[in-house]
Design a protein around this motif. Structure first.
Motif, short mmCIF file in Angstrom:
data_model
loop_
_atom_site.label_atom_id
_atom_site.label_comp_id
_atom_site.label_asym_id
_atom_site.label_seq_id
_atom_site.Cartn_x
_atom_site.Cartn_y
_atom_site.Cartn_z
N TRP A 1 28.24 42.21 -50.98
CA TRP A 1 27.09 42.87 -50.36
C TRP A 1 25.97 41.88 -50.06
O TRP A 1 25.30 41.98 -49.03
N ILE A 2 25.76 40.91 -50.95
CA ILE A 2 24.75 39.88 -50.71
C ILE A 2 25.14 39.07 -49.47
O ILE A 2 24.30 38.76 -48.62
N GLY A 3 26.43 38.75 -49.36
CA GLY A 3 26.92 38.03 -48.18
C GLY A 3 26.70 38.81 -46.90
O GLY A 3 26.26 38.26 -45.88
N TRP B 1 18.35 44.62 -49.89
CA TRP B 1 18.06 45.98 -49.44
C TRP B 1 16.66 46.04 -48.84
O TRP B 1 16.46 46.58 -47.75
N ALA B 2 15.68 45.47 -49.53
CA ALA B 2 14.30 45.51 -49.04
C ALA B 2 14.16 44.75 -47.72
O ALA B 2 13.47 45.21 -46.79
N LEU B 3 14.79 43.59 -47.63
CA LEU B 3 14.69 42.80 -46.39
C LEU B 3 15.35 43.51 -45.21
O LEU B 3 14.82 43.48 -44.09
N LEU B 4 16.48 44.14 -45.44
CA LEU B 4 17.14 44.87 -44.35
C LEU B 4 16.38 46.13 -43.97
O LEU B 4 16.36 46.51 -42.80
N ARG B 5 15.75 46.76 -44.93
CA ARG B 5 14.94 47.96 -44.62
C ARG B 5 13.74 47.58 -43.75
O ARG B 5 13.24 48.40 -43.00
N ALA B 6 13.30 46.35 -43.86
CA ALA B 6 12.18 45.86 -43.07
C ALA B 6 12.65 45.30 -41.73
O ALA B 6 11.97 44.49 -41.12
N ASN B 7 13.81 45.74 -41.28
CA ASN B 7 14.37 45.25 -40.02
C ASN B 7 13.42 45.53 -38.87
O ASN B 7 13.07 46.67 -38.60
N ARG B 8 13.00 44.46 -38.23
CA ARG B 8 12.05 44.57 -37.13
C ARG B 8 12.70 44.38 -35.78
O ARG B 8 12.04 44.36 -34.76
N ALA B 9 14.02 44.20 -35.78
CA ALA B 9 14.72 43.93 -34.52
C ALA B 9 14.98 45.23 -33.77
O ALA B 9 15.39 46.22 -34.37
N PRO B 10 14.75 45.23 -32.47
CA PRO B 10 15.05 46.42 -31.69
C PRO B 10 16.56 46.60 -31.57
O PRO B 10 17.31 45.64 -31.59
N GLY B 11 16.99 47.83 -31.46
CA GLY B 11 18.41 48.13 -31.31
C GLY B 11 18.85 48.06 -29.87
O GLY B 11 19.12 49.08 -29.26
N LEU B 12 18.87 46.88 -29.31
CA LEU B 12 19.26 46.69 -27.92
C LEU B 12 20.77 46.56 -27.82
O LEU B 12 21.44 46.19 -28.76
#
Length: 186
Positions: free
Chosen positions: A84-86, A144-155
């Motif tokens: 999961w970390i990978g 988990w926290a870093l992915l929840r802060a995903n700032r990338a648009p879903g293009l």
């Protein structure tokens, strides 16, 4: 000896939750940030299957190898967490967040080294196995926290689950056979 064999068996059991998803994560997320959710849901489903199968595989491996059930369980937990970390690290890289990826990986490595050297669970094989299992917890939380802060648009167009699995399966089979053959040679 005992710890290496336990790690090897734990890896072989835990690797079933990857099944090639980690290998295709970067290109799929680069194509479309919307693929991240599908990859994480599929990884969660496969992890659940591995956890259920572990109820059979870990006792079987323990009976065949003569290794303690607890040792194999802790090593399997370690490698499930590492997988999961990978995945989180690769997703962050694909999203252009290389500093976050580096932070995640360093958090994991420093925690692991600190627990192994500090030996808070004892300087035994069982203590080392517990340190390995516990070492994944901070990095999993950070990932988990870093992915929840995903700032990338879903293009871009997201792939369907079947297409993702068809692309991942050959890589997953190859990776598993590679791990299995290397362990058999030992």
């Amino acid at each position: 000896g005992v710890f290496l064999v336990s790690l090897s068996l734990g890896l072989m059991i835990a690797e079933l939750c990857d099944f090639g998803l980690n290998a295709i994560a970067v290109p799929l997320i680069v194509r479309s940030g919307r693929n991240l959710r599908a990859l994480l849901v599929m990884k969660a489903a496969m992890t659940l299957v591995v956890l259920v199968l572990s109820g059979i595989l870990i006792p079987l491996a323990s009976n065949i190898s003569g290794l303690p059930l607890s040792l194999l369980s802790l090593c399997t937990i370690h490698f499930l967490g590492v997988s999961w970390i990978g995945m989180a690290g690769m997703a962050l890289r694909a999203l252009g967040r290389r500093i976050d990826e580096a932070l995640l990986l360093m958090a994991f490595r420093f925690t692991l080294v600190g627990l192994v050297i500090g030996a808070p669970f004892g300087a035994t094989v069982a203590g080392a196995a517990l340190a390995y299992a516990v070492a994944v917890i901070p990095a999993l939380g950070l990932g988990w926290a870093l992915l929840r802060a995903n700032r990338a648009p879903g293009l871009g167009e997201a792939w369907d689950n079947r297409s993702i699995l068809l692309q991942a399966a050959p890589l997953g089979i190859n990776a598993y056979l590679s791990i299995f053959s290397t362990r058999m040679e030992l």
